[in-house]
Design an enzyme around this catalytic site. Structure first.
Site, mmCIF file in Angstrom:
data_model
loop_
_atom_site.group_PDB
_atom_site.id
_atom_site.type_symbol
_atom_site.label_atom_id
_atom_site.label_comp_id
_atom_site.label_asym_id
_atom_site.label_seq_id
_atom_site.Cartn_x
_atom_site.Cartn_y
_atom_site.Cartn_z
ATOM 1 N N ARG A 23 -8.408 14.632 12.877
ATOM 2 C CA ARG A 23 -8.224 15.687 11.870
ATOM 3 C C ARG A 23 -9.480 16.546 11.792
ATOM 4 N NH1 ARG A 23 -6.556 11.364 7.884
ATOM 5 N NH2 ARG A 23 -4.350 11.017 8.266
ATOM 6 N N ARG B 100 0.873 -1.170 0.000
ATOM 7 C CA ARG B 100 0.000 0.000 0.000
ATOM 8 C C ARG B 100 0.912 1.221 0.000
ATOM 9 N NH1 ARG B 100 -3.826 2.474 4.765
ATOM 10 N NH2 ARG B 100 -4.645 4.136 3.464
#
Ligand code: ADP
Length: 414
Positions: free
Chosen positions: A250, A99
């Site tokens: 976030r 990934r």
């Protein structure tokens, strides 16, 4: 083929071994042989290991870096202790799929790793300074361990979103900033959005071209994607994963002027401000308690804390806002698909997001929604024009499949 799938982070290494090939892909007969994670690399690391059948194991070992961690897990999997009879020695691994977070504009699909591709991934470090260096370390560690003859493939989080048109990926900044620095929306979680779109069309017996959906990946990181005719048309994360939905830590969208304002008022450097927005905001920042949705929900039940309620409400409100925006952008959709730890497991969050959306033809079935925890299910009512699904994501499976297809030269893996 036994494909070792790696997700290499700053102090952790997630791994799976998936047996797959073109026939297995066609017949949906891929097999997950084992999976796990090394945490706390750099010191006394904890290795969690789960074979396909049999009990899980937790081990500890001093592992100084990703090279040591990879060496440890590969040798462990190949040993008698692992309970993975398909792998008896390191030569039984046939390929490695990585990934990779950022593929910039260079990588629009998965790529077999050679020196040129590695250089391209390194060139994207500027765009993803927190992630790509760890991915590069994982690739180099695998090359060192297995030798350069073992094929390795990079699967990019950004690649699925490379179909987003200019009007959606350009920010309204001076154009030369795009030309000079490639400042634009790239989007992330692409492998997850792509996987659930693929499962959705398999569940409904549709073609890719008939796939018109909004996918919501709600995990620690969260993003929405508008998928029209099977291709990403827009997504909520931007040049970095900070934009868009409210996430565990976030902020997601905010007025860009706030960034300087915080820096000035709090006396923070640019990188400290960046850290605040990425690691101290979102659910954690609003609640003041935790970034973990499950904990927030039990806290809300037990103490009805005001800030905990606010955190959950703001999280769901933002997601609903994106659904509305994407319905407009893509001229309506056929379904909303929930995935990620929260999207797959929290009927409450799904219900809050879909509340009062009858105007858009969306009507959840309360029972179906409550029953859909960690499994694929249609959760909208029979009379709902806009369908809703919960579909657990499986990025590792797509990485393993892409790895096989890229190595065997199958064009355009889906
Ligand atoms: P990552 O983005 O790190 O892969 P996950 O997709 O595993 O993260 O999602 C983690 C989030 O999913 C956490 O906020 C966790 O609390 C939440 N989650 C997991 N199970 C549940 C549940 N049953 N109810 C609510 N939230 C859950």
């Amino acid at each position: 083929m036994n494909v070792l799938v790696l997700n290499s982070g700053s102090s952790s290494l997630k791994f799976q071994v998936i047996a797959t090939d073109l026939d297995r892909i066609r017949e949906y007969k891929d097999e997950r042989l084992c999976w796990g994670e090394v945490e706390g690399m750099g010191g006394e690391a904890i290795i969690k290991f789960q074979p396909r059948s049999g009990p899980s194991k937790t081990l500890t070992a001093p592992l100084r870096d990703v090279g040591a961690a990879l060496d440890y897990i590969v040798r462990f999997i190949a040993s008698d202790r692992s309970g993975v009879p398909e792998i008896k020695h390191t030569g039984d691994f046939n390929a490695v799929g990585h990934r990779v977070v950022h593929g910039g504009e260079m990588f629009q699909e998965s790529a077999r790793i050679d020196d040129k591709v590695l250089k391209g991934i390194e060139d994207c470090i500027d765009l993803a300074p927190l992630h790509n260096p760890n991915n590069v370390k994982g690739i180099l560690a695998a090359r060192e361990l297995f030798g350069s003859d073992l094929p390795q493939v990079a699967v990019f989080d950004t690649a699925f979103h490379s179909s987003i048109p200019e009007q959606a990926y350009l920010y309204a900044l001076p154009y030369h900033l795009y030309r000079r620095h490639r400042i634009r929306r790239y989007g992330f979680h692409g492998t997850s959005h792509r996987y659930v779109a693929f499962r959705y069309r398999a569940l409904r017996g549709l073609t890719r071209e008939q796939t018109n959906i909004i996918t919501l990946h709600l995990g620690n990181g969260c993003s929405a994607a508008a998928i029209r005719a099977g291709r990403s048309l827009d997504t909520s994360m931007g040049m970095t994963p900070l934009e868009g939905l409210v996430m565990g830590t976030r902020s997601g969208d905010l007025d860009p002027a706030i960034v300087n304002f915080i820096a000035r008022k709090e006396g923070l450097s640019p990188s400290e401000t960046d850290t605040l927005l990425n690691t101290q905001s979102g659910l954690l920042g609003i609640s003041g308690l935790t970034n973990d949705m499950r904990e927030l929900q039990s806290e809300l039940k037990e103490h009805d804390d005001r800030r905990v309620r606010l955190a959950i409400e703001i999280f769901c409100y933002r997601a609903r806002k994106y659904i509305g925006a994407y319905l407009a952008c893509m001229d309506g959709a056929d379904a909303i698909v929930f995935t990620g730890g929260i999207g797959e497991n929290s009927p409450d969050v799904r219900a809050r997001i879909c509340a009062s959306m009858e105007w858009a033809g969306l009507h959840l079935d309360a029972q179906k929604n409550n029953d859909a925890i960690g499994r694929e299910a249609l959760i909208s009512a029979g009379d709902s024009k806009l369908l809703a699904y919960a579909i657990p994501t499986d990025e590792e499976l797509l990485i393993a499949r892409d790895t096989v297809r890229v190595i065997l030269g199958e064009p355009h893996p889906s």
